[in-house]
Design an enzyme around this catalytic site. Sequence first.
Site, PDB file in Angstrom:
ATOM      1  N   LYS A  53      -4.032  -8.374  -7.989  1.00 22.85           N
ATOM      2  CA  LYS A  53      -4.427  -8.721  -6.615  1.00 22.85           C
ATOM      3  C   LYS A  53      -3.237  -9.242  -5.818  1.00 22.85           C
ATOM      4  O   LYS A  53      -3.049  -8.893  -4.662  1.00 22.85           O
ATOM      5  CB  LYS A  53      -5.481  -9.844  -6.695  1.00 22.85           C
ATOM      6  CG  LYS A  53      -6.675  -9.587  -5.853  1.00 22.85           C
ATOM      7  CD  LYS A  53      -7.768 -10.559  -6.206  1.00 22.85           C
ATOM      8  CE  LYS A  53      -8.776  -9.917  -7.114  1.00 22.85           C
ATOM      9  NZ  LYS A  53      -9.891 -10.816  -7.404  1.00 22.85           N
ATOM     10  N   LYS A  86     -38.692 -10.774  10.236  1.00 21.85           N
ATOM     11  CA  LYS A  86     -38.826 -11.019   8.791  1.00 21.85           C
ATOM     12  C   LYS A  86     -39.574  -9.869   8.144  1.00 21.85           C
ATOM     13  O   LYS A  86     -40.659  -9.490   8.604  1.00 21.85           O
ATOM     14  CB  LYS A  86     -39.578 -12.331   8.565  1.00 21.85           C
ATOM     15  CG  LYS A  86     -39.662 -12.682   7.109  1.00 21.85           C
ATOM     16  CD  LYS A  86     -40.467 -13.934   6.862  1.00 21.85           C
ATOM     17  CE  LYS A  86     -40.720 -14.094   5.384  1.00 21.85           C
ATOM     18  NZ  LYS A  86     -41.728 -15.088   5.093  1.00 21.85           N
ATOM     19  N   ASN A 145     -23.212 -16.282  -1.981  1.00 23.34           N
ATOM     20  CA  ASN A 145     -22.728 -16.554  -3.339  1.00 23.34           C
ATOM     21  C   ASN A 145     -22.679 -18.063  -3.558  1.00 23.34           C
ATOM     22  O   ASN A 145     -23.039 -18.828  -2.673  1.00 23.34           O
ATOM     23  CB  ASN A 145     -21.370 -15.893  -3.578  1.00 23.34           C
ATOM     24  CG  ASN A 145     -20.324 -16.385  -2.604  1.00 23.34           C
ATOM     25  OD1 ASN A 145     -19.999 -17.567  -2.571  1.00 23.34           O
ATOM     26  ND2 ASN A 145     -19.803 -15.477  -1.776  1.00 23.34           N
ATOM     27  N   ASP A 186     -18.585  -9.454  -0.816  1.00 24.84           N
ATOM     28  CA  ASP A 186     -17.951  -8.126  -0.840  1.00 24.84           C
ATOM     29  C   ASP A 186     -18.783  -7.077  -0.105  1.00 24.84           C
ATOM     30  O   ASP A 186     -18.254  -6.090   0.386  1.00 24.84           O
ATOM     31  CB  ASP A 186     -17.718  -7.690  -2.289  1.00 24.84           C
ATOM     32  CG  ASP A 186     -16.625  -8.533  -2.926  1.00 24.84           C
ATOM     33  OD1 ASP A 186     -15.679  -8.905  -2.199  1.00 24.84           O
ATOM     34  OD2 ASP A 186     -16.730  -8.842  -4.125  1.00 24.84           O
ATOM     35  N   PRO A 246     -15.180  -6.052   5.223  1.00 27.18           N
ATOM     36  CA  PRO A 246     -13.710  -5.983   5.322  1.00 27.18           C
ATOM     37  C   PRO A 246     -13.063  -6.980   4.371  1.00 27.18           C
ATOM     38  O   PRO A 246     -13.621  -8.039   4.105  1.00 27.18           O
ATOM     39  CB  PRO A 246     -13.442  -6.368   6.778  1.00 27.18           C
ATOM     40  CG  PRO A 246     -14.656  -7.111   7.231  1.00 27.18           C
ATOM     41  CD  PRO A 246     -15.802  -6.551   6.450  1.00 27.18           C
ATOM     42  N   ASP A 247     -11.899  -6.611   3.837  1.00 25.36           N
ATOM     43  CA  ASP A 247     -11.102  -7.542   3.029  1.00 25.36           C
ATOM     44  C   ASP A 247     -10.228  -8.319   4.015  1.00 25.36           C
ATOM     45  O   ASP A 247      -9.258  -7.784   4.566  1.00 25.36           O
ATOM     46  CB  ASP A 247     -10.244  -6.747   2.036  1.00 25.36           C
ATOM     47  CG  ASP A 247      -9.399  -7.652   1.148  1.00 25.36           C
ATOM     48  OD1 ASP A 247      -9.297  -8.862   1.442  1.00 25.36           O
ATOM     49  OD2 ASP A 247      -8.844  -7.148   0.155  1.00 25.36           O
ATOM     50  N   ILE A 248     -10.592  -9.568   4.251  1.00 26.98           N
ATOM     51  CA  ILE A 248      -9.923 -10.367   5.294  1.00 26.98           C
ATOM     52  C   ILE A 248      -8.441 -10.557   4.950  1.00 26.98           C
ATOM     53  O   ILE A 248      -7.553 -10.256   5.750  1.00 26.98           O
ATOM     54  CB  ILE A 248     -10.632 -11.731   5.466  1.00 26.98           C
ATOM     55  CG1 ILE A 248     -12.088 -11.486   5.879  1.00 26.98           C
ATOM     56  CG2 ILE A 248      -9.908 -12.611   6.473  1.00 26.98           C
ATOM     57  CD1 ILE A 248     -12.969 -12.712   5.869  1.00 26.98           C
ATOM     58  N   LYS A 285      -2.228  -7.081  -2.610  1.00 28.10           N
ATOM     59  CA  LYS A 285      -2.395  -7.678  -1.284  1.00 28.10           C
ATOM     60  C   LYS A 285      -1.084  -8.232  -0.726  1.00 28.10           C
ATOM     61  O   LYS A 285      -1.055  -8.753   0.387  1.00 28.10           O
ATOM     62  CB  LYS A 285      -3.476  -8.776  -1.326  1.00 28.10           C
ATOM     63  CG  LYS A 285      -4.858  -8.237  -1.755  1.00 28.10           C
ATOM     64  CD  LYS A 285      -6.001  -9.196  -1.464  1.00 28.10           C
ATOM     65  CE  LYS A 285      -7.324  -8.687  -2.051  1.00 28.10           C
ATOM     66  NZ  LYS A 285      -8.506  -9.370  -1.567  1.00 28.10           N
ATOM     67  N   PHE A 335      -6.738 -16.818  -3.417  1.00 25.34           N
ATOM     68  CA  PHE A 335      -7.453 -17.427  -4.534  1.00 25.34           C
ATOM     69  C   PHE A 335      -8.170 -16.313  -5.283  1.00 25.34           C
ATOM     70  O   PHE A 335      -8.561 -15.312  -4.675  1.00 25.34           O
ATOM     71  CB  PHE A 335      -8.482 -18.452  -4.041  1.00 25.34           C
ATOM     72  CG  PHE A 335      -7.946 -19.850  -4.059  1.00 25.34           C
ATOM     73  CD1 PHE A 335      -6.991 -20.246  -3.145  1.00 25.34           C
ATOM     74  CD2 PHE A 335      -8.384 -20.761  -5.009  1.00 25.34           C
ATOM     75  CE1 PHE A 335      -6.471 -21.525  -3.168  1.00 25.34           C
ATOM     76  CE2 PHE A 335      -7.879 -22.046  -5.048  1.00 25.34           C
ATOM     77  CZ  PHE A 335      -6.916 -22.432  -4.127  1.00 25.34           C
TER      78      PHE A 335
HETATM   79  O1  C5P Z   1     -12.726 -11.122  -3.746  1.00 29.32           O
HETATM   80  P1  C5P Z   1     -11.345 -11.159  -4.335  1.00 29.32           P
HETATM   81  O2  C5P Z   1     -11.340 -11.621  -5.740  1.00 29.32           O
HETATM   82  O3  C5P Z   1     -10.551  -9.902  -4.079  1.00 29.32           O
HETATM   83  O4  C5P Z   1     -10.614 -12.326  -3.525  1.00 29.32           O
HETATM   84  C1  C5P Z   1      -9.240 -12.519  -3.630  1.00 29.32           C
HETATM   85  C2  C5P Z   1      -8.719 -13.134  -2.384  1.00 29.32           C
HETATM   86  O5  C5P Z   1      -9.067 -12.304  -1.265  1.00 29.32           O
HETATM   87  C3  C5P Z   1      -9.278 -14.510  -2.029  1.00 29.32           C
HETATM   88  O6  C5P Z   1      -8.186 -15.236  -1.512  1.00 29.32           O
HETATM   89  C4  C5P Z   1     -10.333 -14.233  -0.978  1.00 29.32           C
HETATM   90  O7  C5P Z   1     -10.458 -15.309  -0.078  1.00 29.32           O
HETATM   91  C5  C5P Z   1      -9.805 -13.006  -0.289  1.00 29.32           C
HETATM   92  N1  C5P Z   1     -10.845 -12.095   0.212  1.00 29.32           N
HETATM   93  C6  C5P Z   1     -10.935 -11.826   1.571  1.00 29.32           C
HETATM   94  N2  C5P Z   1     -11.862 -10.950   2.036  1.00 29.32           N
HETATM   95  C7  C5P Z   1     -12.715 -10.326   1.191  1.00 29.32           C
HETATM   96  C8  C5P Z   1     -12.648 -10.589  -0.183  1.00 29.32           C
HETATM   97  C9  C5P Z   1     -11.697 -11.484  -0.638  1.00 29.32           C
HETATM   98  O8  C5P Z   1     -10.155 -12.390   2.337  1.00 29.32           O
HETATM   99  N3  C5P Z   1     -13.613  -9.478   1.690  1.00 29.32           N
END
Ligand code: C5P
Length: 340
Positions: free
Chosen positions: A258, A210, A131, A200, A226-228, A262, A244
């Site tokens: 969010k 390749k 991105n 995402d 994964p959503d970290i 979270k 953020f």
């Molecule tokens: O992508 P999103 O808008 O949900 O991001 C919101 C927050 O979650 C940000 O702080 C971003 O760094 C974190 N995030 C993450 N892992 C992801 C997607 C987002 O830690 N896969």
Amino acid sequence: ACLVGSEMCIRDRHTIARLALGLADDMLTTLALATRAPILVAPAMNPAMWTHPATQAHVQMLQARGVEFIDPTYGVMACGDEGWGKIADTPTMIEVVERRLKRTQELAGIHVLVTAGPTYEPIDPVRFIGNRSSGKMGYAVAQAAAERGAEVTLISGPTALDPPAGVKCIRVQTAEQMLQAVQEHFEACDVFISVAAVADYRPERVYPLKRKRSQRAWTLRLVPNPDILGTVAPRKGHRLVVGFAAETGKAIEYAREKLQRKGLDLIAVNDVLEPQSGFEVDTTRLTLLYADGRVEPLPLLPKRIAAHRLMDAVVERLHILAGKSGVPDRSHLPDSLKSP
Ligand code: C5P
């Protein structure tokens, strides 16, 4: 008196211009280039000169690099003109200098973990899904925390940026690598600030070689990453967790959702469709949303300054956390943060 006044005007205006351009043709400007110490400028000049776009452009350039101005006050100048041009009084200068010096120790003993930049999800050895994040905001946040005396670990996706001085930087490529690095360092941190624009989705399979071009359509199957932040935030304990959100459209509404989902203490939201705010550029217009419902819109600012405004909010939250009864463990906080 008029002559002395004009000399002051010219010298101060000149010094600001030379500092802005990075010239080093006398002791002061040479020192200013060589030092890593905070720089404060308290100018005095004719009000028309101070407000002139040429002067203000240089002031803004310097502010973007972290230089602070103790603005001139209102009064009658030596040349007889009246307006904003008188040098700030001595007690004001001492107060600003003291505040600035205190800031360098505000987060001493606090470990801040920051993620920054994009993640790259490989398709094959040549191609990836990524991105437009440049990492500028996350690096500015890491730098602002370090400037306040914190021990900073920056986990960075691929960027073209040099890590800020004094910051431990761990470079990763993918979301899964970033998650692993965050999990390794989360335990030891007091503040986690998740600035990274994590991809995402990632390709389900990575081609070992390749993939050759062909005339046929190609369907890539993507699986969620994964959503970290979502993974570590439930284990936050005494930690302060900041997110953020780069949004388009109903930015505040999405960010509030969010923040709650979270379980964050604070979220900084920016609308990436706004001009000069968001990816790649050096400026941003953030709105800070707090867990208690407070909303704090910030003006369009250089990312370096916006990062410091965010750190002001972090310091304030740490004070509140440290002062709140029932906090499980606050022995890790330095004395300066143990009482509000
Ligand atoms: O992508 P999103 O808008 O949900 O991001 C919101 C927050 O979650 C940000 O702080 C971003 O760094 C974190 N995030 C993450 N892992 C992801 C997607 C987002 O830690 N896969």
